[in-house]
Write a protein that holds these residues in place. Structure first.
Motif, short mmCIF file in Angstrom:
data_model
loop_
_atom_site.label_atom_id
_atom_site.label_comp_id
_atom_site.label_asym_id
_atom_site.label_seq_id
_atom_site.Cartn_x
_atom_site.Cartn_y
_atom_site.Cartn_z
N GLY A 81 42.12 36.61 43.85
CA GLY A 81 41.51 35.41 44.41
C GLY A 81 41.03 35.58 45.82
N ARG A 83 39.10 37.87 48.96
CA ARG A 83 37.78 38.49 49.00
C ARG A 83 37.80 39.78 49.79
N ARG A 101 37.39 43.96 41.32
CA ARG A 101 37.12 42.85 40.39
C ARG A 101 38.12 42.83 39.25
N GLY A 104 41.06 40.85 39.88
CA GLY A 104 40.84 39.44 40.16
C GLY A 104 40.44 39.15 41.59
N ILE A 105 40.00 40.17 42.30
CA ILE A 105 39.57 40.01 43.69
C ILE A 105 38.09 39.68 43.73
N ASP A 106 37.71 38.79 44.60
CA ASP A 106 36.31 38.42 44.79
C ASP A 106 35.63 39.49 45.65
N VAL A 107 34.52 40.02 45.17
CA VAL A 107 33.82 41.09 45.89
C VAL A 107 32.52 40.57 46.49
N GLN A 108 32.36 40.75 47.78
CA GLN A 108 31.09 40.48 48.45
C GLN A 108 30.43 41.83 48.71
N GLN A 134 37.85 34.54 55.05
CA GLN A 134 38.14 34.78 53.63
C GLN A 134 38.21 36.26 53.28
#
Length: 400
Positions: A81, A83, A101, A104-108, A134
């Motif tokens: 969750g 980033r 990903r 479950g990690i948000d990738v920018q 974030q």
């Protein structure tokens, strides 16, 4: 013309050439894993690994490859969750992002393409825009093995600090450790991941995670870290089995001991110099060949090229044709152009790579370059003259 005699030369960007000393160390009966020499030897690996990474901080090793080290680094620092920011400069930046990903990690993603390095100023602006904090970590590839771009990690650290952002700096040094200059503590890197099969000259099977105090504090803030991935017991074991999370990779450890002995005997500064000289010799040959034909280096600026691997391009299917010619006729195996085009794209056959990492010297590199030039001639691929002379001059300059 086939060459069943003589030693084959695997000039791919990992697994690298295994020194005879490493192979001899591994060619032995299985040891006792409960007491005796193995336990004492393993403890002695840790300070030498720290020396290679230029850090006074902790290191954990895992039975796995570089992908395992990617996952271990994330498992200890970034919860699902949260980033991460990934400034990608080739396939392996995207690979680390994919592992994130999967957790479950948000990738920018900030994609800088396949031929230019990351721009610290652009990363700084992204972090300034992250006013809510974030982003937990910046996942940067020191050398991307596919594009062969080398990124400036010290400049990236300065960008993070200039933005006043608390993000960890995590560096993929899988292709660069013990090849390109890497200074973990001096450059302000919080986490560095590596693997055994490249500059460390040991067969695939060991992944390494070096981590500093800011990263360890992030681990302590994690709600949960799995028993296997947790780096705390591995870095500071109470019992021998905790180094490996179970049964030790015994023969890899013996091979690593031999490799670290070789590294210590040569010295890190000398190793970095050797890789730089051999890389310049390869570039000089390729630049000469490119003057009269289609051959191109993927990275135009020498300052951003890896000293461990070089990506090149020809036209049409000439890259694959050249690779196959030198393999069949000269006993030389070059690397495929990984990640530069999709396998179904005809352009995939244009690219190839030459690995020059770890246990390599001048005669190996000059022999490989001579084989490549023979292939260019045999396949009637247009090329400029003087490639071998230019490479020789680079190597000769070290004694001038």
């Amino acid at each position: 013309m086939s060459h069943p005699s003589g030693r084959q030369y695997l000039a791919i960007p990992g697994p690298s050439v295994m020194p005879d000393a490493v192979l001899r160390a591994m060619h032995r009966a299985a040891p006792n894993i409960y007491e005796g020499e193995l336990i004492e030897m393993t403890a002695g690996l840790i300070p030498d690994l720290r020396d290679v990474a230029r850090t006074a901080h902790d290191v954990a090793f895992y039975i796995g490859n570089g992908h395992a080290a990617w996952e271990a680094a994330l498992a200890n620092t970034v919860p699902a969750g949260a980033r991460v920011l990934v400034p990608a400069t080739g396939r392996f930046g995207h690979g680390w992002a994919d592992v994130a990903r999967g957790r479950g990690i948000d990738v920018q993603m900030e994609d800088f393409g396949k031929s230019t390095p990351l721009d610290p100023a652009r990363v700084e602006q992204v972090l300034r825009d992250d006013t809510g904090g974030q982003i937990r970590a910046v996942l940067a590839t020191h050398v991307d093995t596919s594009s062969t771009l080398r990124n400036d990690l010290a400049a990236l650290r300065k960008a993070i600090d200039a933005a006043g952002h608390p993000a960890l700096l995590m560096a993929d040094c899988i292709a660069s450790l013990a090849c390109d200059r890497f200074e973990m503590d001096a450059w302000g890197v919080d986490v560095a991941v590596a693997a055994s099969q490249k500059g460390l000259m040991v067969p695939p099977g060991l992944g390494f995670v070096f981590f500093g105090p800011r990263a360890d504090e992030a681990r302590r803030r994690m709600d949960r870290v799995s028993r296997y991935w947790d780096w705390a017991p591995r870095a500071n074991p109470e019992s021998f089995y905790q180094y490996s999370g179970g049964t030790a990779p015994t023969h890899h450890l013996y091979g690593l001991r031999a490799a670290l002995d070789m590294i210590r005997a040569e010295g890190m500064e000398a190793i970095w110099t050797r890789h730089a000289v051999l890389a310049r010799a390869i570039w000089a040959a390729a630049e000469a060949w490119s003057e009269g034909g289609p051959l191109r280096l993927n990275v135009a600026d020498r300052a951003h090229r890896s000293h461990a691997v070089t990506a090149l391009r020809l036209e049409g299917d000439q890259g694959t044709a050249l690779r196959r010619w030198v393999q069949d006729n000269a006993g030389l195996t070059l690397g495929i152009g990984l990640g530069m085009a999709e396998p179904g794209d005809p352009a995939w056959h244009s690219f190839f790579r030459m690995g020059h990492m770890g246990h390599v010297n001048a005669h190996m590199v000059l022999g490989a370059l001579g084989s490549i030039q023979a292939g260019l001639v045999a396949l009637d691929i247009p090329h400029g003259r003087g490639g071998l002379e230019a490479a020789s001059a680079e190597i000769a300059a070290i004694t001038a």
